[in-house]
Design an enzyme around this catalytic site. Sequence first.
Site, mmCIF file in Angstrom:
data_model
loop_
_atom_site.group_PDB
_atom_site.id
_atom_site.type_symbol
_atom_site.label_atom_id
_atom_site.label_comp_id
_atom_site.label_asym_id
_atom_site.label_seq_id
_atom_site.Cartn_x
_atom_site.Cartn_y
_atom_site.Cartn_z
ATOM 1 N N THR A 76 -154.291 27.329 57.333
ATOM 2 C CA THR A 76 -154.321 28.394 58.330
ATOM 3 C C THR A 76 -155.749 28.662 58.792
ATOM 4 O OG1 THR A 76 -154.373 29.953 56.472
ATOM 5 C CG2 THR A 76 -152.247 29.586 57.557
ATOM 6 N N SER A 77 -155.889 29.506 59.765
ATOM 7 C CA SER A 77 -157.141 29.979 60.350
ATOM 8 C C SER A 77 -157.772 28.970 61.294
ATOM 9 C CB SER A 77 -158.162 30.404 59.283
ATOM 10 O OG SER A 77 -158.884 29.282 58.820
ATOM 11 N N MET A 98 -154.739 28.466 51.908
ATOM 12 C CA MET A 98 -154.559 29.858 52.348
ATOM 13 C C MET A 98 -155.887 30.407 52.860
ATOM 14 S SD MET A 98 -152.008 31.245 49.346
ATOM 15 C CE MET A 98 -153.202 31.106 48.029
ATOM 16 N N ASP A 99 -156.260 29.978 54.028
ATOM 17 C CA ASP A 99 -157.577 30.311 54.565
ATOM 18 C C ASP A 99 -157.492 31.476 55.537
ATOM 19 O OD1 ASP A 99 -160.128 28.428 56.389
ATOM 20 O OD2 ASP A 99 -160.291 30.053 54.931
ATOM 21 N N GLY A 100 -158.491 32.372 55.456
ATOM 22 C CA GLY A 100 -158.576 33.431 56.455
ATOM 23 C C GLY A 100 -158.410 34.838 55.927
#
Lengths: 328, 305
Positions: free
Chosen positions: B245-246, B40-42
């Site tokens: 993500t990101s 769960m990046d960003g």
Amino acid sequence: MFSLKFPIPIENTLTPPPKTNNNNNNNNNNNNYNKFSGCSYYCSVYANDKLRGGIIRSPPTSNVALHNNEASVVGGWPETTEAKEEPFPEELRAELMPKHVAVIMDGNRRWAKTRGLFPWAGHQAGVEALKEVVRLCCSWGIKVLTVFAFSSENWIRPKVEVDFLMSLFEKTINSEIDDFNREGIRISVIGDATKLPSSLLRMIKYAEESTKENSRLQLIVAVSYSGKYDVVQACKSVAKKVKDGILDLEEINEGIIEQELETNCTEFPNPDLLIRTSGELRVSNFLLWQLAYAELYFNGALWPDFGKDEFVEALISFQQRKRRFGGR
Amino acid sequence: MQISNGYTVHLLEGLYCYLRRLLFKVLCVGTVPNHIAFIMDGNRRFAKKNNLAEGEGHKAGFSALLSILRYCYELGVKYVTVYAFSIDNFRRKPKDVQILMELMRQKIEELLQQESIINEYGVRLHFIGNISMLSEPVRVAVDKAMRVTAHNNHRVLLICVAYTSRDEMVHAVYQSCKQKWSHLNGEEPSKAVKNGGIEKVKGIEDKVEKHSVPPPSSCSLIELVDFERNMYMAVAPDPDILIRTSGEARLSNFLLWQAGTCPLYAPSSLWPEIGLRHLVLAVLNFQKYHHYLENKKEKKKHKNF
């Protein structure tokens, strides 16, 4: 030995290609190899060796019986390019170059299939692409290049292909030792050696010993390798040390395990950049521990088509990444 | 007018929900992934991009997580693993870490509320990692969450906190050695108790064989089965897809062992911006490669790794 020009009009790779002016004789233990360069190499010895038609290299006890003709020349005399440094690309910054690049050389068989060739033609073409990348790494100051040549899962492939690959590794290593020493390249081979043919094992040992003092670039070739196998053998080594009283249970940590991994043969065991060709988006059990913080770059080109432009693109992508390692 | 607007919104939501389920029915014609993992990046970049206060990005990220969980469970995905907090993240500013710890505690409490998705779908919670590194209030919340949901067996949510894959492997070696030598010394073999009191519980699909204690004479080294049994993630099968993500394309020390052959998908959207379309694309990619991967797995079963 490799005189490939693209596209390759090989008619039948199961039988020896037509003989040329430079017949070689592999009916004795001396293993005469005629060596050719079909693509730009980083050394100039090939021209002279071709003219002499003499022995290039023979480990003392090897008895390699390979294909009859290692010196197939397609389309006339091969190029005789000298070793040359590749100028550093303007798009790249020297201080941001990765120290260790890993490559999953994927797409050889698809490359051959699209040309109506047998898979081994793709593997041979793949060797040429590898040589080019090695040359570029040497020129641009990359210290370690690890390539995934043969996975432990590849043993399930057809026997004729596996045998060809083992033979190809042996021939390639044999033919490149002089060049490695000339260019300061150290070769190391990692993987489960128990399944490899004894002749290949001897060749590997000889090559590693011959080049161990070289320090310009370390080429690590993963053969019969699996990331899980690497981690488990490291853990078993650690467990044995605990059992033997060399190590205390409470002392087990990441550094201890890292020391036992097969990549302990290099000063920079963890790749900064992993490149995988052919568009597949997975790491396929390659360097699992070591890839924890590596930047992954996936390129749609098939491995034999991966050249300087693609490599520069990968390096540009790497240099634009913001690596935080979980902090900041 | 307001009542009319409210009715319209409700109608549109219902229509969206219906269309989504229709889409999932189409996707289910192919193989549905059993386990999806998310990095769960960003969140922080989202906060910065939208001029939000510290921590607001993570709150938006939690909302996104709930949406994605709903989509996954509706689709029929049984296991979802999320990388919530890495051991490396402890190197951030202490204030940032403290905010995250408090947020974690709050959100765990929210998840346990009656109307939450956890109860709606019968989700069992596992907290994966070196739980002893977490602050006391968070550890208490973690223990409670696992205890309260232990009876759930329809879906599983694995939340990786104070986790890195390398730490997991070190722990697995340590535990394997400890068990083996305890047996050699004549003690009762200890159970595979992980840090923070996470225990394997029967009833949930488990890919690891049951532990069988070999006779002392053969206990010279640990084996692969010992190692895998003592991994934190032994409570779930390997992920079928890993989504980060990101746009960052790296594993960041997440599920290195488990995701070795797993297709990777790295949409450029920040985590709070993740939506249904990303999940659908990831599943379509998975289905494309599923047949190829299954063939390889079958052949591999008969070979040494």
